[in-house]
Design a protein around this motif. Sequence first.
Motif, mmCIF file in Angstrom:
data_model
loop_
_atom_site.group_PDB
_atom_site.id
_atom_site.type_symbol
_atom_site.label_atom_id
_atom_site.label_comp_id
_atom_site.label_asym_id
_atom_site.label_seq_id
_atom_site.Cartn_x
_atom_site.Cartn_y
_atom_site.Cartn_z
ATOM 1 N N GLU A 1 -10.260 -8.194 -4.600
ATOM 2 C CA GLU A 1 -9.628 -9.489 -4.795
ATOM 3 C C GLU A 1 -8.908 -9.530 -6.134
ATOM 4 O OE1 GLU A 1 -11.231 -13.773 -3.685
ATOM 5 O OE2 GLU A 1 -12.022 -13.152 -5.630
ATOM 6 N N SER B 1 -7.132 -5.212 1.374
ATOM 7 C CA SER B 1 -8.142 -4.688 2.304
ATOM 8 C C SER B 1 -7.662 -3.375 2.903
ATOM 9 C CB SER B 1 -8.409 -5.711 3.417
ATOM 10 O OG SER B 1 -9.361 -5.216 4.330
ATOM 11 N N VAL C 1 -6.307 -10.958 -1.533
ATOM 12 C CA VAL C 1 -7.261 -9.904 -1.210
ATOM 13 C C VAL C 1 -6.529 -8.693 -0.643
ATOM 14 C CG1 VAL C 1 -9.243 -9.267 0.207
ATOM 15 C CG2 VAL C 1 -9.096 -11.560 -0.779
ATOM 16 N N TYR D 1 0.846 -1.195 0.000
ATOM 17 C CA TYR D 1 0.000 0.000 0.000
ATOM 18 C C TYR D 1 0.881 1.244 0.000
ATOM 19 C CZ TYR D 1 -3.403 -3.476 1.599
ATOM 20 O OH TYR D 1 -4.185 -4.589 1.721
ATOM 21 N N ASN E 1 -8.900 -0.205 5.616
ATOM 22 C CA ASN E 1 -9.866 0.261 6.623
ATOM 23 C C ASN E 1 -9.383 1.510 7.345
ATOM 24 O OD1 ASN E 1 -7.842 -0.740 8.232
ATOM 25 N ND2 ASN E 1 -9.058 -2.363 9.174
ATOM 26 N N ASN F 1 -13.045 2.750 2.323
ATOM 27 C CA ASN F 1 -12.657 1.494 2.943
ATOM 28 C C ASN F 1 -13.374 0.318 2.282
ATOM 29 O OD1 ASN F 1 -10.949 2.724 4.836
ATOM 30 N ND2 ASN F 1 -12.662 3.150 6.201
ATOM 31 N N GLY F 2 -12.663 -0.789 2.138
ATOM 32 C CA GLY F 2 -13.259 -1.964 1.517
ATOM 33 C C GLY F 2 -12.195 -2.989 1.160
ATOM 34 N N THR F 3 -12.569 -3.949 0.345
ATOM 35 C CA THR F 3 -11.659 -5.001 -0.081
ATOM 36 C C THR F 3 -11.724 -5.165 -1.593
ATOM 37 O OG1 THR F 3 -13.359 -6.723 0.199
ATOM 38 C CG2 THR F 3 -11.901 -6.284 2.087
#
Length: 450
Positions: free
Chosen positions: A197, A213, A211, A156, A215, A193-195
């Motif tokens: 794949e 992710s 995945v 990230y 938050n 915020n979320g995911t």
Amino acid sequence: IYGSTDGENFEVLTSQKNLRYTNQADTLEQAKNNIKSFEISDPKPVKYIKIVADRTNGNWFTARAFNFYQDTTKKMEPFVEIEYSTTSLTNQNVTAKIVSTNSPIKVLNNGGKVSYEFAKNGTFTFEYEDIYGSHKTIDASVTWIDKEAPTASIQYDVTSKGPGPVVATLVPNGEEITIVNNNGQETYTFTKNGTFEFIYQDAAGNKNKTVASVNWIVSNTQNHSSMNVVKPTPSGISGSSSSSDNNQQNAQVEYRTYSTTNVSLRLPTGTIKETDILKENRLVLNETLKNRVGEESQYFEVYFENKETGKETLNSTSIEMILKIDSSKKLLAIYEVGENNVLKSLNYHLIGNNQAVIETTGLKKYILSYENKDNTQPIESNKDQNSTSNDSDSSSKEEEIETEKETIQIFDNIYFWIIGGVSVALIGFGIYLLSRKNGSKETFSEAECI
């Protein structure tokens, strides 16, 4: 004359030099006089013959009607080899088959079967008997089976709380991979915020998923970056929708992120076709634009490419777009370029020092107006000069303030003296009038007394 058992590796069997025609071969009898015999002193088993003529003089060479003779005093060795169902990298089983091309053989192991199936890399030894009753072996080896799924990790660009967006990058752990979703892109941009794949596979076709992710995007800017779709209230009906209803509506809207090298945007699923591809086309600034926005500026066009209709610019769609900024330059402005090179300045907000977010209707041409940071003198090198300048400016401002105060004070004094003078004059005039009135009464009294 060369011979080979596999058609690839050849060795010399025999050779002759100084070959010449004895006569012109116009008839069959004349041609027979030019027959040359090549004796092989050490006959060897071969499957392929290659004839090579090296010219030493003259302009041409020709030969025909080659006759080959078998040495019947020698045993004909069987040509045994292994054939494979595939020799390319695969995640499937591989079948190896023992093959004799010139004489029958009998497999002594493997249950008498001529085929062996490899479920994983390894070696299997075939035992066989040839036509002369000799027992021999040959190995089948497979090294190109890969049934292990690849792995990857997520990196990230931002991991602390903030307004976002956050860019997640898929990084393979070792072997090369191909991303089969996300338009083949290795990055995904989170605006809330979320995911997400990532689905990918290796060269052998083994698939895996990882995945991403997020938050840590703060909630106060989440609504701004999510481009939620709000259901309108029917005409004539008053009332308000609860936050839980809005959240339910927003949860029903699915988005898809599209990215190029320098542009990223998010659209509700179904806005464009699945086969449409986001394109970023670099353009060249003409002299007029260079004079207006600076020659260091970046000029580009953003659109979706549709195989059937060509360019799709989504003219009536509100889009939030994230642009990559050249952090080595100073960003001055972001423009939307219209017809006849009409420039429209766009509002934007920066995310860190390498991204800017804009809101636009449709996809158009844009200019990122830059200037080199080198054009701005460093603060440290001008510290004394700036300090002197600031002191001078400060002194000038203080002098102006003092002058203003003195001017105000003078005016205040003038007003005081004017008001004071008028007051004294009015008082004096009143005393004078009273004095005259009193004097008249006294005179009258004296006359009356007389």
